[in-house]
Design a protein around this motif. Structure first.
Motif, PDB file in Angstrom:
ATOM      1  N   UNK A   9       0.821  -1.085   0.061  1.00 44.86           N
ATOM      2  CA  UNK A   9       0.135   0.159  -0.097  1.00 44.86           C
ATOM      3  C   UNK A   9       0.864   1.259  -0.024  1.00 44.86           C
ATOM      4  N   UNK A  10       2.100   1.229   0.443  1.00 54.47           N
ATOM      5  CA  UNK A  10       2.883   2.465   0.459  1.00 54.47           C
ATOM      6  C   UNK A  10       4.101   2.242  -0.250  1.00 54.47           C
ATOM      7  N   UNK A  11       5.013   1.521  -0.105  1.00 54.77           N
ATOM      8  CA  UNK A  11       6.092   1.328  -0.712  1.00 54.77           C
ATOM      9  C   UNK A  11       6.353   1.180  -2.360  1.00 54.77           C
ATOM     10  N   UNK A  12       5.363   0.369  -2.638  1.00 47.30           N
ATOM     11  CA  UNK A  12       4.858  -0.082  -4.158  1.00 47.30           C
ATOM     12  C   UNK A  12       3.756   0.656  -4.717  1.00 47.30           C
ATOM     13  N   UNK A  63      11.605  -0.280  11.090  1.00 54.54           N
ATOM     14  CA  UNK A  63      12.293  -0.172   9.968  1.00 54.54           C
ATOM     15  C   UNK A  63      12.287   1.271   9.294  1.00 54.54           C
ATOM     16  N   UNK A  64      11.597   2.059   9.809  1.00 55.98           N
ATOM     17  CA  UNK A  64      11.831   3.373   9.413  1.00 55.98           C
ATOM     18  C   UNK A  64      11.981   4.492  10.508  1.00 55.98           C
ATOM     19  N   UNK A  65      12.733   3.917  11.263  1.00 54.93           N
ATOM     20  CA  UNK A  65      13.228   4.625  12.509  1.00 54.93           C
ATOM     21  C   UNK A  65      12.159   5.477  13.249  1.00 54.93           C
ATOM     22  N   UNK A  66      10.883   5.158  13.299  1.00 61.66           N
ATOM     23  CA  UNK A  66       9.945   5.808  14.027  1.00 61.66           C
ATOM     24  C   UNK A  66      10.045   5.574  15.770  1.00 61.66           C
ATOM     25  N   UNK A  67      10.390   6.562  16.210  1.00 67.05           N
ATOM     26  CA  UNK A  67      10.243   6.764  17.620  1.00 67.05           C
ATOM     27  C   UNK A  67       9.541   7.571  18.426  1.00 67.05           C
ATOM     28  N   UNK A  68       9.004   8.363  17.756  1.00 61.19           N
ATOM     29  CA  UNK A  68       7.827   9.640  18.254  1.00 61.19           C
ATOM     30  C   UNK A  68       6.508   9.362  17.390  1.00 61.19           C
ATOM     31  N   UNK A  69       5.535   9.555  18.177  1.00 56.44           N
ATOM     32  CA  UNK A  69       4.129   9.609  17.148  1.00 56.44           C
ATOM     33  C   UNK A  69       3.432  10.768  17.554  1.00 56.44           C
ATOM     34  N   UNK A  70       2.781  11.406  16.590  1.00 57.70           N
ATOM     35  CA  UNK A  70       2.575  10.820  15.305  1.00 57.70           C
ATOM     36  C   UNK A  70       3.768  11.160  14.456  1.00 57.70           C
ATOM     37  N   UNK A  71       4.290  10.309  13.564  1.00 62.91           N
ATOM     38  CA  UNK A  71       5.148  10.576  12.606  1.00 62.91           C
ATOM     39  C   UNK A  71       4.633  10.322  11.348  1.00 62.91           C
ATOM     40  N   UNK A  72       4.881  11.351  10.490  1.00 63.99           N
ATOM     41  CA  UNK A  72       4.277  11.853   9.036  1.00 63.99           C
ATOM     42  C   UNK A  72       5.231  11.604   8.020  1.00 63.99           C
ATOM     43  N   UNK A  73       5.126  10.270   7.019  1.00 58.17           N
ATOM     44  CA  UNK A  73       6.038  10.367   6.132  1.00 58.17           C
ATOM     45  C   UNK A  73       5.308  10.335   4.755  1.00 58.17           C
ATOM     46  N   UNK A  74       6.057  11.244   4.045  1.00 60.49           N
ATOM     47  CA  UNK A  74       5.262  10.956   2.401  1.00 60.49           C
ATOM     48  C   UNK A  74       6.133  10.379   1.731  1.00 60.49           C
ATOM     49  N   UNK A  75       5.826   9.097   1.206  1.00 57.71           N
ATOM     50  CA  UNK A  75       6.464   8.237   0.370  1.00 57.71           C
ATOM     51  C   UNK A  75       6.119   8.541  -1.244  1.00 57.71           C
ATOM     52  N   UNK A  76       7.005   8.485  -1.970  1.00 60.20           N
ATOM     53  CA  UNK A  76       7.034   8.639  -3.355  1.00 60.20           C
ATOM     54  C   UNK A  76       8.156   7.654  -4.109  1.00 60.20           C
ATOM     55  N   UNK A  77       7.440   7.016  -4.886  1.00 61.43           N
ATOM     56  CA  UNK A  77       8.633   5.923  -5.503  1.00 61.43           C
ATOM     57  C   UNK A  77       9.159   5.135  -4.787  1.00 61.43           C
TER      58      UNK A  77
END
Length: 101
Positions: A9-12, A63-77
């Motif tokens: 859903x995210x990486x691909x 895997x994405x070094x999430x240590x604080x919430x909320x963490x928002x990442x925008x993934x593209x490609x």
């Protein structure tokens, strides 16, 4: 979203994805929910908004070094192209995703 479908859903994903790492017990995360719903509606067809509960899906956050919430990442490609950590307003979220649409 869960550990099992994060890659699909995210990486691909073919377009930009806002992936939000959160927990139900977190007040800042719950406060973000209506903002995420607004952004998802406003940018429908151009942006996918997903949420991952770190308690129900504990394998993906490290895997994405999430240590604080909320963490928002925008993934593209398949890559992280923008990050915001901590509470956010709608303007914060829009400013995070808009350059990647």
């Amino acid at each position: 979203m869960t550990d099992a479908d994060f890659d699909a859903k995210v990486v691909k994903a073919t377009g930009p994805v806002l992936a939000v790492f959160r927990a139900e017990w977190s007040a800042p995360c719950r406060a973000l929910d209506p903002i995420l719903a607004d952004v998802a509606k406003e940018y429908s067809g151009r942006l996918t908004v997903t949420r991952l509960d770190i308690d129900q899906s504990p394998q993906t956050p490290p895997k994405y070094n999430v240590t604080v919430i909320p963490t928002l990442y925008v993934f593209k490609g398949g890559k992280i192209v923008a990050t915001r950590i901590g509470p956010a307003t709608k303007d914060n979220v829009v400013n995070l995703v808009k350059p990647h649409l």
